[in-house]
Design a protein around this motif. Structure first.
Motif, PDB file in Angstrom:
ATOM      1  N   ASP A  96       0.830  -1.205   0.000  1.00  0.00           N
ATOM      2  CA  ASP A  96       0.000   0.000   0.000  1.00  0.00           C
ATOM      3  C   ASP A  96       0.867   1.260   0.000  1.00  0.00           C
ATOM      4  O   ASP A  96       0.422   2.346   0.349  1.00  0.00           O
ATOM      5  N   ASP A 100       4.978   3.107  -4.701  1.00  0.00           N
ATOM      6  CA  ASP A 100       4.880   1.969  -5.615  1.00  0.00           C
ATOM      7  C   ASP A 100       3.793   2.215  -6.651  1.00  0.00           C
ATOM      8  O   ASP A 100       4.005   2.034  -7.847  1.00  0.00           O
ATOM      9  N   LYS A 101       2.634   2.629  -6.174  1.00  0.00           N
ATOM     10  CA  LYS A 101       1.515   2.880  -7.095  1.00  0.00           C
ATOM     11  C   LYS A 101       1.893   3.948  -8.118  1.00  0.00           C
ATOM     12  O   LYS A 101       1.684   3.773  -9.322  1.00  0.00           O
ATOM     13  N   TYR A 104       4.452   2.601 -10.765  1.00  0.00           N
ATOM     14  CA  TYR A 104       3.857   1.685 -11.736  1.00  0.00           C
ATOM     15  C   TYR A 104       2.947   2.422 -12.721  1.00  0.00           C
ATOM     16  O   TYR A 104       2.984   2.175 -13.921  1.00  0.00           O
ATOM     17  N   PHE A 113      -4.176  -0.210 -10.461  1.00  0.00           N
ATOM     18  CA  PHE A 113      -3.362  -0.722  -9.359  1.00  0.00           C
ATOM     19  C   PHE A 113      -4.309  -1.080  -8.222  1.00  0.00           C
ATOM     20  O   PHE A 113      -5.015  -0.209  -7.722  1.00  0.00           O
TER      21      PHE A 113
END
Length: 138
Positions: A96, A100-101, A104, A113
């Motif tokens: 979470d 990262d989200k 990507y 995502f």
């Protein structure tokens, strides 16, 4: 083969057997009435996906976990960016971390995502959303 006659292949790239079982159970519960084929790929290599004909089937959908067998799907996506731009690509992960989200989604190839849920019912809702987005992508 005509694109509309091809069976949609859902490639679930996940090395955790428990998560594979949850995904399978959720798919069974949904009872999608179209021709689909689910491939569970534990190793993220171009060769593994080619083994299932995933890149040849224009109706393939790819669902990646972030971390697979000591690697990351990010590296795989970057290396195969030009090929994967032709397909709906989703991330289904337990991370979470907003970074990262963002990372990507900035690749420009990831459609959505999703965070892995704790319950099969919630996973069913995510799979239905992936189905809707993949159908709309045609």
């Amino acid at each position: 083969m005509d694109r509309n006659q091809e069976v949609r292949i859902y490639n679930f790239i996940e090395d955790d057997e428990f998560d594979q079982l949850l995904f399978k159970k959720a798919i069974e519960n949904i009872h999608i009435k179209k021709d689909i084929k689910i491939e569970y790929v534990a190793h993220m290599t171009t060769e593994a996906l080619l083994q299932y004909g995933s890149f040849e089937n224009s109706r393939s959908v790819f669902i990646f976990d972030i971390s697979i067998a000591g690697s990351t799907s990010y590296n795989f996506l970057v290396e195969n960016l030009m090929v994967l731009k032709e397909f709906p690509v989703f991330i289904l992960t337990s991370s979470d971390n907003p970074a990262d989200k963002k990372r990507y989604l900035e690749l420009g190839v990831v459609t959505e995502f999703f965070l892995k849920p704790f319950f099969v019912h919630d996973l069913e809702q995510i799979i239905l959303r992936i189905w809707e987005l993949a159908e709309a992508d045609e």
